[in-house]
Design a protein around this motif. Structure first.
Motif, mmCIF file in Angstrom:
data_model
loop_
_atom_site.group_PDB
_atom_site.id
_atom_site.type_symbol
_atom_site.label_atom_id
_atom_site.label_comp_id
_atom_site.label_asym_id
_atom_site.label_seq_id
_atom_site.Cartn_x
_atom_site.Cartn_y
_atom_site.Cartn_z
ATOM 1 N N ARG A 16 1.868 -3.407 -13.397
ATOM 2 C CA ARG A 16 0.442 -3.893 -13.633
ATOM 3 C C ARG A 16 0.186 -4.011 -15.257
ATOM 4 O O ARG A 16 -0.267 -4.916 -15.848
ATOM 5 N N GLN A 23 -6.719 -2.194 -12.862
ATOM 6 C CA GLN A 23 -6.609 -1.715 -11.691
ATOM 7 C C GLN A 23 -7.434 -2.368 -10.632
ATOM 8 O O GLN A 23 -7.291 -3.106 -9.956
ATOM 9 N N VAL A 24 -8.889 -2.778 -11.087
ATOM 10 C CA VAL A 24 -9.765 -3.517 -10.334
ATOM 11 C C VAL A 24 -9.334 -4.925 -10.163
ATOM 12 O O VAL A 24 -9.453 -5.244 -8.962
ATOM 13 N N GLU A 25 -8.985 -5.560 -11.062
ATOM 14 C CA GLU A 25 -8.571 -6.826 -10.836
ATOM 15 C C GLU A 25 -7.459 -6.895 -9.883
ATOM 16 O O GLU A 25 -7.397 -7.946 -8.898
ATOM 17 N N ALA A 27 -6.450 -4.883 -7.589
ATOM 18 C CA ALA A 27 -6.945 -4.195 -6.311
ATOM 19 C C ALA A 27 -7.624 -5.692 -5.741
ATOM 20 O O ALA A 27 -7.190 -5.824 -4.375
ATOM 21 N N GLU A 28 -8.555 -6.234 -6.392
ATOM 22 C CA GLU A 28 -9.068 -7.382 -5.752
ATOM 23 C C GLU A 28 -7.950 -8.646 -5.396
ATOM 24 O O GLU A 28 -8.276 -9.082 -4.337
ATOM 25 N N SER A 33 -8.854 -1.492 -1.998
ATOM 26 C CA SER A 33 -10.202 -0.952 -2.964
ATOM 27 C C SER A 33 -9.146 -0.387 -4.231
ATOM 28 O O SER A 33 -8.054 -0.178 -4.341
ATOM 29 N N ALA A 34 -10.086 -0.573 -5.096
ATOM 30 C CA ALA A 34 -9.608 0.085 -6.303
ATOM 31 C C ALA A 34 -9.168 1.616 -6.325
ATOM 32 O O ALA A 34 -8.114 1.883 -6.781
ATOM 33 N N LEU A 37 -5.633 1.761 -4.728
ATOM 34 C CA LEU A 37 -4.517 1.522 -5.876
ATOM 35 C C LEU A 37 -4.403 2.490 -6.661
ATOM 36 O O LEU A 37 -3.155 2.730 -6.973
ATOM 37 N N ARG A 38 -5.439 3.187 -7.119
ATOM 38 C CA ARG A 38 -5.119 4.334 -7.918
ATOM 39 C C ARG A 38 -4.558 5.566 -7.196
ATOM 40 O O ARG A 38 -3.575 5.910 -7.872
#
Length: 77
Positions: A16, A23-25, A27-28, A33-34, A37-38
């Motif tokens: 990444r 992370q949000v991008e 995950a989408e 969900s974020a 992924l975390r």
């Protein structure tokens, strides 16, 4: 490297970072969900999580040009 169950959390985080997205991008793009992924990225050793979620993240990263290699990642040539 084709075995998603051999990918580590640090490889996901490194992949990444290599392509420069948050992370949000990611995950989408992977439809997870974020927080999921975390958790994946913070796994010590092999990524922990549902195989379909891990596969979705790996596929999203591959679509963005990342290649998983033994103990690391690189951009596809």
């Amino acid at each position: 490297m084709s075995e998603i169950n051999q990918i580590s959390g640090y490889q996901l985080a490194a992949a990444r970072a290599l392509i420069g997205i948050g992370q949000v991008e990611l995950a989408e793009k992977a439809s997870v969900s974020a927080p999921t992924l975390r958790r994946m990225e913070s796994s010590e050793g092999e990524v922990k999580g549902m195989k379909n979620n891990v596969a979705a993240v790996v596929r999203a990263l591959a679509d963005l040009g990342v290649e998983f290699i033994e103990d690391g990642v690189r951009l596809k040539r």
